[in-house]
Design a protein around this motif. Sequence first.
Motif, short mmCIF file in Angstrom:
data_model
loop_
_atom_site.label_atom_id
_atom_site.label_comp_id
_atom_site.label_asym_id
_atom_site.label_seq_id
_atom_site.Cartn_x
_atom_site.Cartn_y
_atom_site.Cartn_z
N ASP A 130 28.12 49.40 49.40
CA ASP A 130 26.79 49.67 49.94
C ASP A 130 26.63 49.12 51.35
O ASP A 130 25.61 49.34 52.00
N ARG A 140 30.78 51.93 40.62
CA ARG A 140 31.99 52.45 41.25
C ARG A 140 32.98 53.09 40.30
O ARG A 140 33.51 54.16 40.61
N ARG A 146 36.96 49.89 47.99
CA ARG A 146 35.69 49.19 47.94
C ARG A 146 35.88 47.77 47.47
O ARG A 146 35.52 47.43 46.36
N ASN A 147 36.47 46.93 48.29
CA ASN A 147 36.77 45.54 47.93
C ASN A 147 36.80 45.33 46.41
O ASN A 147 36.06 44.53 45.86
N THR A 148 37.69 46.06 45.78
CA THR A 148 37.79 46.02 44.32
C THR A 148 39.01 45.25 43.88
O THR A 148 40.13 45.53 44.32
N THR A 149 38.76 44.26 43.02
CA THR A 149 39.84 43.41 42.54
C THR A 149 40.69 44.14 41.51
O THR A 149 40.15 44.79 40.61
N ARG A 208 40.77 46.67 34.27
CA ARG A 208 40.44 47.87 35.05
C ARG A 208 41.61 48.83 35.09
O ARG A 208 41.43 50.05 35.03
N GLN A 263 26.37 39.08 41.76
CA GLN A 263 26.13 40.51 41.59
C GLN A 263 26.74 40.98 40.27
O GLN A 263 27.84 40.57 39.92
N THR A 291 30.83 42.69 38.58
CA THR A 291 31.92 42.18 39.40
C THR A 291 32.78 41.22 38.59
O THR A 291 32.36 40.71 37.55
N THR A 292 33.97 40.97 39.10
CA THR A 292 34.82 39.93 38.52
C THR A 292 34.16 38.56 38.73
O THR A 292 34.34 37.65 37.95
N GLU A 306 23.79 43.65 46.15
CA GLU A 306 24.16 42.46 46.90
C GLU A 306 23.01 41.96 47.76
O GLU A 306 22.74 40.76 47.81
N THR A 351 30.85 34.87 45.60
CA THR A 351 31.56 36.15 45.61
C THR A 351 32.92 35.92 46.25
O THR A 351 33.32 34.77 46.49
N ASP A 352 33.64 37.01 46.53
CA ASP A 352 34.92 36.89 47.22
C ASP A 352 34.70 36.15 48.53
O ASP A 352 33.70 36.37 49.21
N1 LIG Z 1 36.06 41.89 44.17
C1 LIG Z 1 35.03 41.79 43.18
C2 LIG Z 1 33.65 41.80 43.79
C3 LIG Z 1 33.37 43.02 44.58
C4 LIG Z 1 31.92 43.15 45.03
O1 LIG Z 1 31.21 44.04 44.57
N2 LIG Z 1 31.46 42.29 45.91
C5 LIG Z 1 30.10 42.36 46.35
C6 LIG Z 1 29.71 41.09 47.04
S1 LIG Z 1 30.76 40.69 48.41
C7 LIG Z 1 29.90 43.56 47.26
O2 LIG Z 1 30.83 44.08 47.80
N3 LIG Z 1 28.68 44.02 47.42
C8 LIG Z 1 28.35 45.10 48.28
C9 LIG Z 1 27.71 46.23 47.54
O3 LIG Z 1 27.30 46.07 46.40
O4 LIG Z 1 27.66 47.31 48.09
C10 LIG Z 1 35.19 42.89 42.18
O5 LIG Z 1 35.98 43.80 42.42
O6 LIG Z 1 34.55 42.86 41.13
#
Ligand SMILES: N[C@@H](CCC(=O)N[C@@H](CS)C(=O)NCC(=O)O)C(=O)O
Lengths: 391, 342
Positions: free
Chosen positions: B45, B91, B105-108, B113, B154, B157-158, B182, B199-200
Amino acid sequence: MKRRSDAFSSLAGDPRIRGIIAQVILLAVLAGVFGWLISNAADALSRQGKVFGFEFLNDTAGFGIIQTLVPYTERSSYGRALLVGLLNTLLVAALGIIIATVLGFLIGIGRLSQNWLIRQIATVYVETLRNLPLLLQIVFWYFAVIGSLPGPKQGYSLFGTFFLNNRGVFLPSLVLEPGSGVLAISLVLGVVLAGVIFFVARVQRLREGRSFAALPAAILALIGLPLAALIATDFPVSLSWPALKGFNFQGGVQLLPELFALLVALSTYTASYIAEIVRAGIEGVPRGQSEAALSLGLTRAQALRFVIVPQAMRIIVPPLASQYLNLTKNSSLAVAIAYPDLVSVFAGTALNQTGKAIEIILMTMLVYLSISLFTAFAMNIYNARIKLTER
Amino acid sequence: MTRHWNSLAFAGFAVLSLTSPAIGAGGPTLQQVKAKGFVQCGVSDGLQGFSNPDDAGNWSGIDVDVCRALAAAIFGDTNAVRFTPMTAKERFTGLQHGEVDLLSRNTTITMQRDVALNLEFTGVTYYDGQGFIVKKESGVTSANDLGGATVCTQTGTTTELNVADFFRVRGLEYKIVAFDKEAQAVEAYEQGRCDTYTTDQSGLFAIRLKLANPDAHLILPEIISKEPLGPAVRQGDDNWEDIVRWTLYAMVNAEELGVSSSNIDEMLKSENPEIRRLLGVEGSFGESLGLSNDWAVNIIRRVGNYGEIFDRNVGAGSPLKIERGYNKLWKEGGLQYAPPIR
Ligand SMILES: N[C@@H](CCC(=O)N[C@@H](CS)C(=O)NCC(=O)O)C(=O)O
């Protein structure tokens, strides 16, 4: 040949039979559509290599929840998390319904008040709250009102007992110690006794036209019995006082800001609709009724209480029930402000961690449906009770 | 509605491709992407350095650059990509249902998963770990001081799970306030609803920049988890998975071989066989992916090598100024390591 078609056309001509045929066809079509939907979903699942099932409910949830009305830890199961979320939803819905009803009746009656100022205030209230999106109101209460309160160290306190800050409201709570079972029993007995007192008084009133003072007697039963139990068992309860320790207040009970904001937003918003329903209900009672009541010498308040409102209730209750349902469903907007309701905990976190989208959404819908049906059922019973008894 | 039919048609394709040998160049996703003319990429987002839209709606960030590199590899055009912002919660369903062709998308990467959600992760864009941010005035300087704290985070998330583990293992009390979005979680932290936001760590750096007074906040030194962040695709289309995987590998290999957007033209004349294979001067690696042989040239020329995208988005050349750390190349003591192109 001819006779058969005659028979058929006469069958089809019979409106009763035709009605039945139409219903059977409708049912078949519905069943077909549902069957198609289900097989489609099953197909999609098997294509993704997933199996439909509810075993995941026994798996460890692994996440924390901030408000739990039943014992829950990170080691509890998803099934338990479902229960926690459900109870949180029921809590906010039940409290919301009570507050919205009281507020809605006051404002609805206020809109018809003789007093100009009260009438204006009630009108402004209804027009403002009804016309702003609920989500906006929830976020407003949470971030703009509670969010701007000072932190726990600088927060407000009343007699060093009640505390208000951006972590919520803190109140002293009762702690039950061993031996308090007697107290619980006496409480239940007190409630039962009070009920009996009211019943006897009612029977007597119906028979003789007057009765003994039921209210004081009932209050005595409600308070006196537990008090006697307390004295007899040497006070097996203590009070837990909230006190600032480390980051936050410990002890007592905490009313979460999330619950508070959601509750205020839901109940003030729904009250604006209830107010309109109440006003319409009262206006629906023929004018002659209040004129007759007044000319019998009743005061305006008495006329309202004994003549107008009982009749208005018949108009009010059905739409009131649907407002209760709305409030319950609207409580799922809780996600926006992190209140751990059913949707947030179960259809949110649990769904995301397990990937069991179809199962979880189905269960969540079923739960909401049951809550709604139950509410509707209860309101129907009440509605039947206050219906005009025809003689 | 049309989206649904698309995904249905797509699912049909997917089943076909399992039973019959691939027809034409590339798998169903590549064919579909080529037919519509762009890559649909699931991003956040808005998280500075990773995927963030500016006022005009132009996206930038390291995750965004992975999508652009993919578009460059397929179309030779970094603009042949559209972005779908998704919350953490949305997601995976979005990817599974074909709303996007990939998630960046910064996804672990986690086993759950990968295995239970039927996703395929294609590599690590950024080696991360979870951290905490606190207000300096709280006096907290270590995560071990957080006993009794209220923690904002949030949902979906992990992070939500790691934080539970962290406190559970240490036998510390905590309260978790989990938001959908977030922005709201950060707002609540800033207002003081929570004592810390977690968070990360990369996300913490990004978020700190957005706070009213960044200097009043401290990112605690402890890293409490492994968060390898990377792109994910749906299971079942090996060709598409390969394309996304080797797009990232091409960028890492390019950095290792010293090929960058500024020297690519000279490098095309290089005698080094590794460079020649990477740039498609020798061999036909691009064609075996269903692309043209200059696929990696397009990536490097138009987007850059891994070092360039790191530096520009999150590293020294960006406002975030995050150290390369674990994300250094393996030769320099980091973890970034791409299998060879041969
Ligand atoms: N890496 C973690 C966390 C990813 C995550 O969603 N982080 C939040 C906080 S940094 C984020 O990106 N938020 C932005 C959004 O929701 O668009 C995961 O994959 O579960």
